[in-house]
Design a protein around this motif. Structure first.
Motif, PDB file in Angstrom:
ATOM      1  N   PRO A  28       2.407  -9.817   5.856  1.00 23.61           N
ATOM      2  CA  PRO A  28       3.714  -9.226   5.709  1.00 23.61           C
ATOM      3  C   PRO A  28       3.374  -7.716   5.734  1.00 23.61           C
ATOM      4  O   PRO A  28       2.525  -7.189   5.034  1.00 23.61           O
ATOM      5  N   ASP A  29       4.337  -6.787   6.168  1.00 27.86           N
ATOM      6  CA  ASP A  29       4.045  -5.290   5.833  1.00 27.86           C
ATOM      7  C   ASP A  29       4.822  -4.894   4.806  1.00 27.86           C
ATOM      8  O   ASP A  29       5.245  -3.696   4.711  1.00 27.86           O
ATOM      9  N   TRP A  30       4.693  -5.741   3.883  1.00 26.54           N
ATOM     10  CA  TRP A  30       5.640  -5.446   2.546  1.00 26.54           C
ATOM     11  C   TRP A  30       4.812  -6.200   1.477  1.00 26.54           C
ATOM     12  O   TRP A  30       3.866  -7.325   1.751  1.00 26.54           O
ATOM     13  N   GLY A  31       5.018  -5.937   0.132  1.00 28.55           N
ATOM     14  CA  GLY A  31       4.399  -6.564  -0.848  1.00 28.55           C
ATOM     15  C   GLY A  31       5.018  -7.729  -1.571  1.00 28.55           C
ATOM     16  O   GLY A  31       6.290  -7.651  -1.924  1.00 28.55           O
ATOM     17  N   ILE A  32       4.321  -8.877  -1.762  1.00 29.39           N
ATOM     18  CA  ILE A  32       5.156 -10.058  -2.283  1.00 29.39           C
ATOM     19  C   ILE A  32       4.850 -10.237  -3.920  1.00 29.39           C
ATOM     20  O   ILE A  32       3.779  -9.700  -4.331  1.00 29.39           O
ATOM     21  N   LEU A  33       5.940 -10.115  -4.542  1.00 29.30           N
ATOM     22  CA  LEU A  33       6.005 -10.229  -5.956  1.00 29.30           C
ATOM     23  C   LEU A  33       6.488 -11.183  -6.504  1.00 29.30           C
ATOM     24  O   LEU A  33       6.319 -11.613  -7.804  1.00 29.30           O
TER      25      LEU A  33
END
Length: 587
Positions: free
Chosen positions: A283-288
């Motif tokens: 994805p174009d975002w960070g997984i937390l």
């Protein structure tokens, strides 16, 4: 017949709402227990700082400390831990049992940095969520300890010999009589009845990732970019996956033969049988947050790479696409849960969000005023969640039923009745007792000794147990420097199934012999001892047999030159079980 013993100290019950003591008869007997560190008897109602745009509050409770764990809800009770410090490896903590309907505290177990049960060795407070199975609350720390579900009384603390896993920052997984602790890619398996270490495998004891157990396999993601699959019974490695570009930071989950596990930049889908990579999302975002799966959709949270807020997204596992994302919230470290047609997730902006699973639109939110990093859970139409200030909330979920996603159903980071039932060892209503005899007693070196272990089902129905046997020899030196450890050759485990009133006797024999003379040790302290122990789930017994020096023995030697051989000394060797009798005579 031997009867189990439970030592109790400083145990105080918190009164329930009807004015009667919350302490009642325990659901089962547990052997080899240790003294409890004490229960505090003061319950509190939390401060009023929550606001809602639709999710009605039913109750709230302030834990003793801040930084709570994700809640677990079983049999009308909410179980949650809390700790005092942001450093997970220091400080004091507590375990709370709350009435799920009213939020009143039923009992509390306080544990401290220097716990009385650790002989002054610092141990970490509770960080991972609690598991509640078969009437026992399993609490992760350095190893794991067990509390009685009904009273909060401490039952046992796991042994550390051979574990070497350090402080535990993840949630345990309990399944079929075994507690699995994950510390990065290292997994340890303990007997759930007494805390005895069964096996410990894997490198790199580092990380907060909780293991999951599915169909006889334990899956663990390590901080060093590797996923391991271990046989749940033996600890043997089934496969590993290390084609990873970043370290794992969250716990895995499993659904429909696929394991999902995330780094900040990727979500991997692996075949649970082979470890082969099926899919890789970037994805174009960070997984937390840790992922969870419901109805073929993976839900996971994180943050925008631009630093302008958090994200919750839904991925279609069949089409390999992102179905929707919700972005009007703070960073998301809370693992989502799904109940009915609603997704529930906490956020660093202090709100619990309820989103439509179909399109991600917001149904309602509840603002607590403090970050929510724990995983929520829904039970019978109520959603339970805790914020970093240490306040536990029960809210009207505005849905029917309970959480149905893979994280909750597999007991990772909080669970409810479904996992408690699936993980049960099925120990009731059978009840086993064990007796131990040996002849001759005492024994002279060179004599053959025969051990009889008799197990009887005194319950009303058929039951299955595992018989555990251990033997160890020592001389009379009180400082214990010469005690013999047989490194696994002094024990065996044997499955036993008995109908009501049925008994089974296992006979094992061996000889206490003298080994090669050792000139570097002093003469032994006579008499020595041969210690025998046998246990099943509910009961245990021990027998100590004096070991005497032969009358014609004129040589100086050390009792560590002697060892049980044959049936007592070599698991799996010839003649290890010399005789086995089964009797249907009722006791």
């Amino acid at each position: 017949m031997p009867s189990p013993h439970r030592e109790r100290r400083n145990t105080v019950s918190v009164p329930t709402g009807n004015g009667t003591a919350g302490q009642g008869p325990t659901r089962r007997r547990v052997l080899l227990t240790t003294a409890g560190a004490g229960l505090a008897s003061i319950g509190r109602v939390g401060r009023a700082h929550g606001t809602s745009t639709d999710g009605d509050e039913r109750w709230r409770f302030e834990t003793t400390y801040s930084l709570p764990t994700s809640p677990t809800v079983v049999e009308g009770t909410v179980f949650i831990g809390s700790r005092c410090c942001s450093d997970p490896l220091s400080g004091d903590g507590a375990v709370h049992a709350l009435d799920a309907d009213r939020g009143e505290e039923r009992w509390r177990y306080e544990h401290h940095l220097l716990d009385s049960s650790t002989d002054g060795v610092p141990i970490a407070p509770v960080v991972g969520a609690l598991e509640v199975v078969d009437g026992t609350v399993f609490v992760p720390r350095r190893g794991v300890f067990a509390l009685d579900q009904e009273t909060g009384e401490k039952l046992w603390r796991s042994e550390e010999r051979g574990y070497h896993g350090g402080d535990v920052l993840s949630s345990p997984a309990v399944s079929q009589g075994t507690v699995y602790l994950g510390n990065g890619s290292r997994v340890a398996a303990f007997n759930s009845a007494v805390g005895k270490l069964r096996w410990a495998e894997g490198p790199n004891p580092r990380g907060k990732m909780s293991p999951v157990v599915v169909d006889g396999t334990v899956y663990a993601a390590g901080g060093y970019r590797t996923v391991y699959a271990y046989d749940a019974e033996t600890g043997d490695e089934e496969w590993l996956f290390d084609e990873v570009e970043q370290p794992f930071l969250t716990s895995p989950t499993v659904a429909d033969g696929t394991l999902f596990v995330c780094t900040v930049g990727f979500m991997y889908a692996l075949d649970t049988d082979s470890g082969q990579e099926r899919l890789r999302y970037n994805p174009d975002w960070g997984i937390l947050s840790s992922p969870t799966v419901a109805d073929g959709t993976v839900y996971v949270g994180g943050e925008s790479y631009e630093g302008d807020g958090g994200i919750v997204a839904a991925f279609d596992t069949a089409e390999d696409t992102e179905r929707w994302r919700f972005e009007r919230l703070g960073e998301v470290r809370s693992s989502p849960t799904v109940a009915g047609n609603t997704l529930f997730v906490g956020s660093d902006d202090g709100a619990l969000y309820a989103l439509n699973v179909a399109d991600g639109s917001e149904r309602w939110r509840f603002e607590t005023g403090a970050e929510i990093r724990t995983a929520p859970i829904v039970v019978d139409g109520t959603v339970y969640v805790a914020d970093t200030d240490g306040t536990v909330y029960a809210l009207d979920a505005r849905v029917h039923g309970s959480s149905v996603d893979s994280r909750v159903l597999l007991g990772a980071q909080g669970h409810h009745h479904a996992w408690a039932e699936a993980a049960s060892t099925d120990v009731a209503p059978a009840e086993f007792v064990v007796e131990l005899n040996a002849v001759p007693n005492p024994v002279v070196t060179g004599d053959e000794i025969t051990v009889q272990i008799t197990v009887t089902n005194v319950g009303d129905e058929v039951g299955r147990r595992t018989l555990h046997f251990d033997a160890a020899a020592t001389d009379g030196d009180e400082n214990g420097l010469r005690q013999i450890h047989f490194d696994g050759q002094d024990s065996f485990e044997e499955p036993i199934e008995l109908t009501d009133g049925e008994s089974e006797t296992i006979e094992a024999s061996g000889t206490v012999k003298r080994g090669p003379a050792k000139s570097t040790v002093p003469a032994p302290e006579w008499p020595g001892e041969l210690s025998l122990a046998a246990r099943v789930y509910e009961d245990a017994t021990e027998l100590t047999i004096p070991v005497e020096k032969p009358a014609n023995d004129q040589e100086d030697g050390h009792l560590s030159d002697y060892w049980p051989v044959g049936a007592l000394g070599a698991l799996g060797g010839a003649g290890y079980l010399l005789n086995r009798r089964r009797s249907t005579e009722r006791k």
